[in-house]
Design a protein around this motif. Sequence first.
Motif, mmCIF file in Angstrom:
data_model
loop_
_atom_site.group_PDB
_atom_site.id
_atom_site.type_symbol
_atom_site.label_atom_id
_atom_site.label_comp_id
_atom_site.label_asym_id
_atom_site.label_seq_id
_atom_site.Cartn_x
_atom_site.Cartn_y
_atom_site.Cartn_z
ATOM 1 N N SER A 101 -25.849 -17.815 -41.064
ATOM 2 C CA SER A 101 -24.948 -18.443 -42.035
ATOM 3 C C SER A 101 -25.190 -17.974 -43.462
ATOM 4 O O SER A 101 -24.377 -18.253 -44.348
ATOM 5 C CB SER A 101 -25.078 -19.965 -41.967
ATOM 6 N N THR A 102 -26.279 -17.258 -43.720
ATOM 7 C CA THR A 102 -26.506 -16.709 -45.066
ATOM 8 C C THR A 102 -25.626 -15.498 -45.337
ATOM 9 O O THR A 102 -25.524 -15.061 -46.493
ATOM 10 C CB THR A 102 -27.971 -16.287 -45.260
ATOM 11 N N LEU A 103 -25.052 -14.933 -44.293
ATOM 12 C CA LEU A 103 -24.252 -13.709 -44.388
ATOM 13 C C LEU A 103 -25.050 -12.555 -44.982
ATOM 14 O O LEU A 103 -24.483 -11.607 -45.533
ATOM 15 C CB LEU A 103 -22.964 -13.940 -45.188
ATOM 16 N N GLY A 104 -26.386 -12.643 -44.897
ATOM 17 C CA GLY A 104 -27.249 -11.580 -45.386
ATOM 18 C C GLY A 104 -27.590 -11.666 -46.854
ATOM 19 O O GLY A 104 -28.179 -10.730 -47.399
ATOM 20 N N GLN A 148 -26.916 -17.406 -51.577
ATOM 21 C CA GLN A 148 -26.376 -17.760 -50.273
ATOM 22 C C GLN A 148 -25.221 -18.759 -50.390
ATOM 23 O O GLN A 148 -25.154 -19.522 -51.361
ATOM 24 C CB GLN A 148 -27.492 -18.325 -49.393
ATOM 25 N N PRO A 149 -24.326 -18.762 -49.408
ATOM 26 C CA PRO A 149 -23.191 -19.698 -49.460
ATOM 27 C C PRO A 149 -23.649 -21.155 -49.471
ATOM 28 O O PRO A 149 -24.643 -21.507 -48.842
ATOM 29 C CB PRO A 149 -22.425 -19.388 -48.176
ATOM 30 N N GLU A 150 -22.909 -21.986 -50.197
ATOM 31 C CA GLU A 150 -23.143 -23.409 -50.129
ATOM 32 C C GLU A 150 -22.841 -23.914 -48.716
ATOM 33 O O GLU A 150 -22.036 -23.331 -47.991
ATOM 34 C CB GLU A 150 -22.256 -24.154 -51.138
ATOM 35 N N PHE A 151 -23.466 -25.017 -48.368
ATOM 36 C CA PHE A 151 -23.282 -25.573 -47.022
ATOM 37 C C PHE A 151 -21.808 -25.868 -46.755
ATOM 38 O O PHE A 151 -21.330 -25.702 -45.628
ATOM 39 C CB PHE A 151 -24.120 -26.848 -46.869
ATOM 40 N N GLY A 195 -10.610 -19.328 -47.281
ATOM 41 C CA GLY A 195 -10.748 -20.273 -48.376
ATOM 42 C C GLY A 195 -12.121 -20.900 -48.409
ATOM 43 O O GLY A 195 -12.656 -21.299 -47.372
ATOM 44 N N ALA A 196 -12.702 -20.984 -49.600
ATOM 45 C CA ALA A 196 -14.006 -21.627 -49.749
ATOM 46 C C ALA A 196 -13.875 -23.139 -49.861
ATOM 47 O O ALA A 196 -14.699 -23.890 -49.351
ATOM 48 C CB ALA A 196 -14.722 -21.085 -50.986
ATOM 49 N N ALA A 197 -12.828 -23.605 -50.566
ATOM 50 C CA ALA A 197 -12.564 -25.036 -50.756
ATOM 51 C C ALA A 197 -13.742 -25.746 -51.415
ATOM 52 O O ALA A 197 -14.124 -26.845 -51.016
ATOM 53 C CB ALA A 197 -12.202 -25.694 -49.428
ATOM 54 N N GLN A 215 -16.304 -23.052 -46.718
ATOM 55 C CA GLN A 215 -15.563 -22.908 -45.468
ATOM 56 C C GLN A 215 -15.387 -21.458 -45.035
ATOM 57 O O GLN A 215 -14.951 -21.195 -43.912
ATOM 58 C CB GLN A 215 -14.204 -23.601 -45.593
ATOM 59 N N ARG A 216 -15.749 -20.509 -45.883
ATOM 60 C CA ARG A 216 -15.641 -19.105 -45.484
ATOM 61 C C ARG A 216 -16.685 -18.746 -44.439
ATOM 62 O O ARG A 216 -16.478 -17.824 -43.641
ATOM 63 C CB ARG A 216 -15.764 -18.207 -46.716
ATOM 64 N N VAL A 217 -17.809 -19.463 -44.414
ATOM 65 C CA VAL A 217 -18.824 -19.198 -43.390
ATOM 66 C C VAL A 217 -18.257 -19.489 -42.003
ATOM 67 O O VAL A 217 -18.419 -18.702 -41.068
ATOM 68 C CB VAL A 217 -20.097 -20.022 -43.654
ATOM 69 N N SER A 218 -17.558 -20.614 -41.871
ATOM 70 C CA SER A 218 -16.972 -20.950 -40.571
ATOM 71 C C SER A 218 -15.722 -20.126 -40.278
ATOM 72 O O SER A 218 -15.273 -20.064 -39.126
ATOM 73 C CB SER A 218 -16.640 -22.443 -40.502
ATOM 74 N N PHE A 219 -15.148 -19.478 -41.307
ATOM 75 C CA PHE A 219 -14.046 -18.545 -41.057
ATOM 76 C C PHE A 219 -14.574 -17.253 -40.451
ATOM 77 O O PHE A 219 -14.005 -16.723 -39.493
ATOM 78 C CB PHE A 219 -13.300 -18.231 -42.357
#
Length: 433
Positions: free
Chosen positions: A273-276, A282-285, A362-364, A288-292
């Motif tokens: 989930s860090t996308l490297g 790192q992305p915030e919890f 979308g990050a939202a 929503q782009r992580v789950s995309f």
Amino acid sequence: MKQHIMKFSSYVKIGLVSLIVFACNKEYLDPQKAVPEEVFNSPSGLTAVVTGLQRVYTFERASSMYNVVTANGFVTKELLLVNPGNVAEGQLNAGGSTLDGTNTIITGLWASSNKIIFDADRVIVNAEKLNDKNYASGLIAYATIFKAIALGDLAMYWDHVPDGNGVNVGFITSEAGFNRAIADIDKALTLIAANPMSSTFLSAIPAGIDIVSMLNALKARYALYVGNNALALSTANAIDLTKKSTFNFDAITLNPIFQTATATNNVYQPVDSTLGLPVGLQPEFADQRVSFYTTINPTIAPRFRIKGFAVAANTSFPVYLTGEITLTKAEAYARQGDLVNGLAELNKVVTKTALTDPFGVGAALPPIASVASQQELLDLIYKHRCIELYMSGLKLIDMRRFGRPVTEMKRALFPYPFSERDNNPNTPPDPAF
């Protein structure tokens, strides 16, 4: 050195079974072979070649599309190697001196890029001779898109690029390569403004690409890469963000990332989930782009799996994202010292929802209230470029442009393929890292 067009057949094993369909006449061209000269003498033949450029770029595991996403993903730590038996991917995953000129992925990218540039140039030269200037402008504009993409791919991953085609060709810097692509795009845009593309041509090419928006998107991208922030901004502002440009796939022509990695779970998957990204970026919890871009397999390792633009065999792959254009504006403003407008553009991406984005990305997240300095804003732009453009092939050049530590990457630039070095005495020295 033999001409790139001839070398392509000898050292890239495309393994094409299906062939390129030429418009409605069902004439077939094998992209693994040099294109016969007579094909370039008619509008129909030129259409077959220009359609073939997209085929070369996207078809199967040997394509530029697969090679760009894969090579970039491993050296920037976006991807997890699932099976070390995949030798080329394993070399990229190891990086450093392990990655050398024998690697079939970077050799394939080098070869297919030069193949595309060579054939695009031939289309452009011969299209200029056609009597139907509206059909010719379409051919030239479409060929220029793929020439610019291929030239840009070379310039993103190597510090020098070939200065044309031919025997013992010389090299120019990657920056000069980007500027050459911009100049070619400008010529194409001027031509189609004077001679609008004919509907006959537009109906003969694959659906998915809005030609004018695509040309401007590439121009804005490369202007940003060479530090021409004013040009990047003005060009990005001219792009209609409701338009989409995609490589489309179906049951016969499969999305190569899905076909090779997603469907098999035997090559690579997202790292996690860090996308490297390192701590602090790192992305915030709640992003929503992580789950995309990723999904979870709760029972079979690895836990994180590819989603996004390689979730299915027929998933379209964007040639550029609308979020990239907005982030280009944010960076161009920031690098010119305009932090107010830079943050405003960044917040358009940060707060964007999937429903308001043409691609559903979308990050939202809540807006960023303020930044204390230009560097803080640039760090945030880098972070959101990495998340928004995950598995796009654009991260490595961003790492260099934003001055990221070499510890965050496994290789900053690629070595030249041995097939080039062995045939061309002008090949530059390999970069140290």
